[in-house]
Design a protein around this motif. Structure first.
Motif, PDB file in Angstrom:
ATOM      1  N   ALA A 413       0.853  -1.196   0.000  1.00 36.14           N
ATOM      2  CA  ALA A 413       0.000   0.000   0.000  1.00 36.14           C
ATOM      3  C   ALA A 413       0.881   1.236   0.000  1.00 36.14           C
ATOM      4  N   PRO A 414       1.578   1.483  -1.120  1.00 36.83           N
ATOM      5  CA  PRO A 414       2.514   2.607  -1.150  1.00 36.83           C
ATOM      6  C   PRO A 414       1.784   3.949  -1.216  1.00 36.83           C
ATOM      7  N   PRO A 415       2.427   5.022  -0.733  1.00 34.35           N
ATOM      8  CA  PRO A 415       1.856   6.365  -0.898  1.00 34.35           C
ATOM      9  C   PRO A 415       1.879   6.778  -2.362  1.00 34.35           C
ATOM     10  N   GLU A 416       1.121   7.830  -2.673  1.00 32.36           N
ATOM     11  CA  GLU A 416       1.191   8.392  -4.017  1.00 32.36           C
ATOM     12  C   GLU A 416       2.598   8.909  -4.282  1.00 32.36           C
ATOM     13  N   ARG A 417       2.955   9.000  -5.543  1.00 31.40           N
ATOM     14  CA  ARG A 417       4.283   9.483  -5.914  1.00 31.40           C
ATOM     15  C   ARG A 417       4.517  10.885  -5.332  1.00 31.40           C
ATOM     16  N   GLY A 418       5.646  11.043  -4.661  1.00 31.09           N
ATOM     17  CA  GLY A 418       5.974  12.318  -4.051  1.00 31.09           C
ATOM     18  C   GLY A 418       5.313  12.540  -2.712  1.00 31.09           C
ATOM     19  N   ARG A 419       4.563  11.547  -2.221  1.00 31.87           N
ATOM     20  CA  ARG A 419       3.903  11.648  -0.914  1.00 31.87           C
ATOM     21  C   ARG A 419       4.480  10.600   0.044  1.00 31.87           C
ATOM     22  N   PHE A 420       4.100  10.689   1.315  1.00 35.78           N
ATOM     23  CA  PHE A 420       4.704   9.806   2.313  1.00 35.78           C
ATOM     24  C   PHE A 420       3.679   9.154   3.234  1.00 35.78           C
ATOM     25  N   LEU A 421       2.407   9.499   3.076  1.00 39.60           N
ATOM     26  CA  LEU A 421       1.346   8.874   3.872  1.00 39.60           C
ATOM     27  C   LEU A 421       0.589   7.895   2.982  1.00 39.60           C
ATOM     28  N   HIS A 566       0.362  12.811  28.315  1.00 37.44           N
ATOM     29  CA  HIS A 566      -0.952  12.187  28.523  1.00 37.44           C
ATOM     30  C   HIS A 566      -1.988  13.054  27.820  1.00 37.44           C
ATOM     31  N   PHE A 567      -2.441  12.599  26.649  1.00 38.32           N
ATOM     32  CA  PHE A 567      -3.453  13.308  25.877  1.00 38.32           C
ATOM     33  C   PHE A 567      -4.697  12.411  25.815  1.00 38.32           C
ATOM     34  N   PRO A 568      -5.687  12.644  26.678  1.00 34.12           N
ATOM     35  CA  PRO A 568      -6.801  11.695  26.801  1.00 34.12           C
ATOM     36  C   PRO A 568      -7.672  11.562  25.560  1.00 34.12           C
ATOM     37  N   HIS A 569      -7.649  12.537  24.651  1.00 36.63           N
ATOM     38  CA  HIS A 569      -8.515  12.481  23.475  1.00 36.63           C
ATOM     39  C   HIS A 569      -7.776  12.009  22.223  1.00 36.63           C
ATOM     40  N   LEU A 570      -6.511  11.621  22.388  1.00 35.03           N
ATOM     41  CA  LEU A 570      -5.720  11.124  21.259  1.00 35.03           C
ATOM     42  C   LEU A 570      -5.966   9.623  21.111  1.00 35.03           C
ATOM     43  N   THR A 571      -6.511   9.226  19.960  1.00 33.23           N
ATOM     44  CA  THR A 571      -6.861   7.816  19.781  1.00 33.23           C
ATOM     45  C   THR A 571      -6.136   7.143  18.628  1.00 33.23           C
ATOM     46  N   LEU A 572      -5.461   7.927  17.789  1.00 33.62           N
ATOM     47  CA  LEU A 572      -4.750   7.331  16.652  1.00 33.62           C
ATOM     48  C   LEU A 572      -3.324   7.857  16.589  1.00 33.62           C
ATOM     49  N   VAL A 573      -2.360   6.944  16.458  1.00 30.77           N
ATOM     50  CA  VAL A 573      -0.967   7.309  16.206  1.00 30.77           C
ATOM     51  C   VAL A 573      -0.539   6.644  14.909  1.00 30.77           C
ATOM     52  N   GLY A 574      -0.032   7.446  13.984  1.00 28.41           N
ATOM     53  CA  GLY A 574       0.512   6.911  12.740  1.00 28.41           C
ATOM     54  C   GLY A 574       2.002   7.179  12.669  1.00 28.41           C
ATOM     55  N   VAL A 575       2.797   6.123  12.539  1.00 26.66           N
ATOM     56  CA  VAL A 575       4.250   6.251  12.424  1.00 26.66           C
ATOM     57  C   VAL A 575       4.597   6.264  10.945  1.00 26.66           C
ATOM     58  N   VAL A 576       5.103   7.395  10.479  1.00 26.48           N
ATOM     59  CA  VAL A 576       5.318   7.597   9.041  1.00 26.48           C
ATOM     60  C   VAL A 576       6.422   6.688   8.510  1.00 26.48           C
ATOM     61  N   ASP A 577       7.508   6.524   9.286  1.00 26.06           N
ATOM     62  CA  ASP A 577       8.636   5.692   8.834  1.00 26.06           C
ATOM     63  C   ASP A 577       9.126   4.875  10.019  1.00 26.06           C
ATOM     64  N   PRO A 610     -10.893   3.650  22.812  1.00 21.91           N
ATOM     65  CA  PRO A 610      -9.769   2.760  22.489  1.00 21.91           C
ATOM     66  C   PRO A 610      -8.807   3.409  21.505  1.00 21.91           C
ATOM     67  N   GLY A 611      -7.545   2.990  21.569  1.00 23.29           N
ATOM     68  CA  GLY A 611      -6.511   3.550  20.714  1.00 23.29           C
ATOM     69  C   GLY A 611      -6.125   2.613  19.587  1.00 23.29           C
ATOM     70  N   ARG A 612      -5.538   3.206  18.555  1.00 24.42           N
ATOM     71  CA  ARG A 612      -5.094   2.445  17.389  1.00 24.42           C
ATOM     72  C   ARG A 612      -3.768   3.014  16.912  1.00 24.42           C
ATOM     73  N   VAL A 613      -2.862   2.130  16.507  1.00 25.01           N
ATOM     74  CA  VAL A 613      -1.538   2.536  16.045  1.00 25.01           C
ATOM     75  C   VAL A 613      -1.277   1.887  14.699  1.00 25.01           C
ATOM     76  N   LEU A 614      -0.845   2.703  13.730  1.00 25.17           N
ATOM     77  CA  LEU A 614      -0.479   2.191  12.404  1.00 25.17           C
ATOM     78  C   LEU A 614       0.999   2.475  12.169  1.00 25.17           C
ATOM     79  N   LEU A 615       1.758   1.413  11.850  1.00 25.71           N
ATOM     80  CA  LEU A 615       3.190   1.529  11.598  1.00 25.71           C
ATOM     81  C   LEU A 615       3.440   1.327  10.106  1.00 25.71           C
ATOM     82  N   GLN A 616       3.907   2.373   9.414  1.00 29.46           N
ATOM     83  CA  GLN A 616       4.274   2.236   8.009  1.00 29.46           C
ATOM     84  C   GLN A 616       5.680   1.665   7.912  1.00 29.46           C
ATOM     85  N   SER A 617       5.838   0.558   7.188  1.00 27.42           N
ATOM     86  CA  SER A 617       7.142  -0.100   7.129  1.00 27.42           C
ATOM     87  C   SER A 617       7.306  -0.840   5.803  1.00 27.42           C
ATOM     88  N   PHE A 618       8.557  -0.856   5.342  1.00 31.09           N
ATOM     89  CA  PHE A 618       8.912  -1.706   4.211  1.00 31.09           C
ATOM     90  C   PHE A 618       9.377  -3.087   4.688  1.00 31.09           C
TER      91      PHE A 618
END
Length: 745
Positions: A413-421, A566-577, A610-618
């Motif tokens: 699921a690669p990002p669009e060309r020139g993009r990183f998400l 401690h950010f109580p309303h933060l539910t999503l963390v996305g790690v770009v690289d 509930p929280g969710r974490v997405l790790l972008q990785s090759f």
């Protein structure tokens, strides 16, 4: 004159001038040891006193010292000794701090005076505070009856017998001018008097109502309280999942330290972390602690140093340099986020504050608590072998659950060309913001792009002082080296081939992620949390408050967002690289990456949602990624330990690095070669190198590295001393010793 360096004379804490006409004085200079000085009969001195002594053509501050140092020479004749000039009105340096200075110097192979300089970092605090004048009621004054005007009556009503009040405060309270006060003094109604010494820090209340602890928290807190109450040295490792309430647990230990009438020190790896930490401290104790870090002003620094020395600062929270503050009765040392490499001092005296905190506690007969959700392999090994006791909090506090961690395979699921998400991450952020919740995008890289190159000839923009690429900071329109600080404007044409408009940014930094986020979510309210955008604790506190107040929808940050927030309303963390920290041959690359990503993942889902974490990785099959998805960090650390043990790599062996540097590359090369030829050998001892350092040029100095590796049972300091003594180092060359290195640049 150099001191006499014969047999240690075993001086007592109080010295009679008639018996001991000379004393050792250690100076805060990079010298091999103390100097001998004559004691004038007009001075009464104690070991630890701060004194003024002559050195060459100037006066310098020093400390009356009582321990022998390495390589003592013959005593200087009495008639050649110079006299101590004066003793300063500051509390003497305690024996435990003097022994700490000696210990750090011996362990790091640093001059004792260079270590002393860190303990004398505020010379102004050694002078007596300037007395401040105020006003006090004069009392009965004979038959004279001055006229009492309404203004004068208001002043008299605002004063109490025997209480000295500052003129400005008194005038403001009575709503009069300072001239009215002077007139009252002329008429004998009030008189000038010195104000009492103000207490700068309010005493925290150990019994102030704090948060209610869960069962596991209460049990861990009770164990720490018991260890502090014992008033004896011991080290406890406090672990727990992110959000399990470790801070509240060790604050109970701080409370017990206060009940014991002793002082507590809490070390944090980042100044910015103090913002939310201070809120928790105030909630627990009703007042703020003393702060100690590089951002506080000179006056606050002076007042804080003196308050610590006089026992008037019961709790200090600070950076690694707070270890060298003059605590008269230190009862507890806490190292929060003990795994953080920010605790390693890389310049000057090279030391690790976590390890030195254990030594400081031992010499002060204090309890020591090391705290982390992802402890270092060294600390885990000490706990497993029984050197440290261990406490663990297995669940998040208040019913919150750990976030679900998922991989995004960038090959699928690669990002669009020139993009990183990637599309899955974009969709997840959109859904999160759409629900009115907060999301975070994490990339541990400052600036807009880590590399700028010419599309025409391939030239890369490099720092002239370092072996490093210049990082583009597009918002400030500059290219900057993050190692030496060199900055320059982006050129209009390539410096190599002269082609105009050919320079292009390669790779993402947080500024580039911000640019992409603006295009994707133009209505979202954003904040960037990085050392460039948060220059100090005040800026960090403002950003944290905005996030807590839900004035921010999307947080974009570097490693500064991974620690303790401690950010109580933060539910999503996305790690770009997620693969970023795995590059290179660093011994601890995998360990550090799993720690960092686990910490940043732990910012998600810390309240009801509930929280969710997405790790972008090759490389989703990498052991680090598998450990993060499974949540089984213990298994990962066991595997890491199993790989290091056969080769005697830390924590199963010892390392020490020699970094040879010079402005002259040939001199650096020659000295490194000579050290290599003189390298020690024998069973259990191995020397790697010399070789160019990964940063072969740093701040204009050419660098070569040698690495000493030994078995765990071999002390490296004697080996290093003998090794260095065999090689003559030119004045133009510097050899820095790094015992227990954590980085290899």
């Amino acid at each position: 004159m150099r001191e006499g360096r014969g047999k240690h004379r075993g001086m007592k804490d109080t010295l009679s001038v008639a018996v001991e006409p000379r004393l050792k004085v250690l100076l805060p200079l990079p010298l091999a040891g103390a100097y001998d000085y004559r004691v004038p009969r007009t001075l009464s001195l104690k070991i630890g006193d701060f004194v003024v002594v002559p050195l060459n053509q100037r006066d310098i501050l020093g400390v009356v010292w009582d321990s022998p140092t390495e390589g003592e020479s013959k005593p200087v004749p009495d008639h050649r000794l110079r006299a101590i000039t004066a003793v300063l009105p500051a509390p003497p340096m305690t024996e435990s701090l003097r022994r700490f200075v000696d210990w750090v110097a011996a362990y790091t192979l640093s001059p004792p005076g260079a270590v002393l300089r860190m303990a004398m970092s505020v010379p102004a605090a050694l002078e007596a505070p300037t007395p401040q004048a105020g006003w006090v009621l004069a009392g009965p004054g004979g038959n004279r009856q001055p006229r009492i005007t309404p203004e004068r009556q208001r002043v008299l009503d605002a004063m109490r017998p025997g209480e000295v009040q500052a003129g400005g405060q008194l005038a403001a309270a009575a709503r009069v001018s300072l001239g009215v006060l002077r007139g009252m003094a002329d008429n004998g109604l009030i008189r000038p008097a010195l104000l009492p010494h103000p207490r700068r820090f309010a005493r925290p209340d150990p019994d102030h109502p704090g948060p209610v602890l869960g069962d596991a928290q209460a049990a861990a807190a009770a164990a720490l309280v018991e260890r502090v109450a014992a008033r004896a040295f011991g080290v406890t490792l406090l672990t727990g999942v992110t959000g399990s309430g470790k801070t509240e647990v060790y604050l109970d230990a701080v409370a017990e330290c206060l009940r014991q009438g002793r002082q507590a020190l809490v070390l944090l790896p980042e100044i910015a972390l103090s913002a939310q930490w201070l809120d928790r401290f105030r909630a627990r104790f009703g007042v703020a602690p003393a702060l100690w870090h590089s951002e506080i002003g000179s006056r606050t620094r002076r007042d804080t140093w003196r308050a610590v020395a006089q026992g008037e600062a019961p709790v200090v929270v600070g950076a690694r340099s707070a270890l060298f503050l003059p605590f008269p009765d230190l009862g507890l040392v806490v190292v929060d986020e003990e795994h953080e490499t920010a605790f390693k001092q890389e310049d000057g005296v090279v030391y690790h504050a976590r390890d030195m905190a254990v030594v400081r506690a031992r010499l002060a007969k204090a309890a020591c608590v090391l705290v982390s959700a992802t402890p270092s392999l060294e600390t885990l090994n000490n706990a497993e072998t029984g050197r440290y006791q261990a406490l663990h909090l297995p669940q998040r506090h208040g019913g919150a659950t750990l976030p679900a961690v998922e991989m995004v395979d960038l090959r699928q699921a690669p990002p669009e060309r020139g993009r990183f998400l990637s599309p899955p991450l974009i969709a997840a952020v959109s859904e999160t913001i759409g629900r009115g919740e907060q999301a975070m995008l994490f990339l541990n890289r400052r600036g807009y792009a880590p590399l700028t190159l010419c599309r025409h000839c391939g030239h890369r923009m490099r720092c002239p002082n370092c072996t490093a690429w210049l990082v583009e900071h597009r918002a400030q329109r500059r290219l900057q080296c993050h190692h030496c600080g060199h900055a320059e404007a982006p050129p209009a044409e390539c410096p190599e081939c002269g082609t105009a408009n050919s320079l292009t940014a390669v790779g993402p930094g947080v500024e580039r992620v911000l640019e992409e986020a603006i295009a994707l979510w133009p209505e979202a309210r954003r904040v960037v949390m990085a050392s460039d955008t948060l220059p100090g604790p005040a800026a960090a506190a403002a950003a944290a408050q905005a996030i807590q107040d839900r004035a921010v929808d999307l947080i974009i940050g570097t490693q500064i967002v991974a620690k303790g927030w401690h950010f109580p309303h933060l539910t999503l963390v996305g790690v770009v690289d997620a693969d970023l920290g795995l590059a290179g041959g660093d011994l601890r690359a995998a360990e550090r990456t799993v720690q960092l990503l686990h910490q940043v993942a732990g910012r998600a889902g810390r309240a009801e949602a509930p929280g969710r974490v997405l790790l972008q990785s090759f490389s989703p099959e990498h052991p680090v990624m598998r450990a993060l998805v499974s949540g089984d960090l213990d298994a990962f650390m066991r595997e890491e330990a199993a790989m290091r043990r056969p080769g005697h790599w830390p924590p199963f062996g010892r390392l020490a690095a020699l970094i040879v540097s010079s402005e002259d590359e040939r001199e650096a090369e020659r000295t490194a070669r000579d050290l290599g030829l003189a390298a020690p050998g024998g069973e259990g001892v191995q020397v790697l190198g010399p070789a160019p350092a990964p940063l072969a040029l740093l701040r204009g100095r050419h660098r070569r590295r040698l690495l000493l590796k030994t078995r765990r049972d071999i002390a490296v300091q004697p080996v290093l001393r003998e090794w260095l003594a065999r090689v003559e180092v030119p004045n133009s060359v510097r050899v820095q010793v790094d015992v227990d290195p954590v980085g290899f640049l």
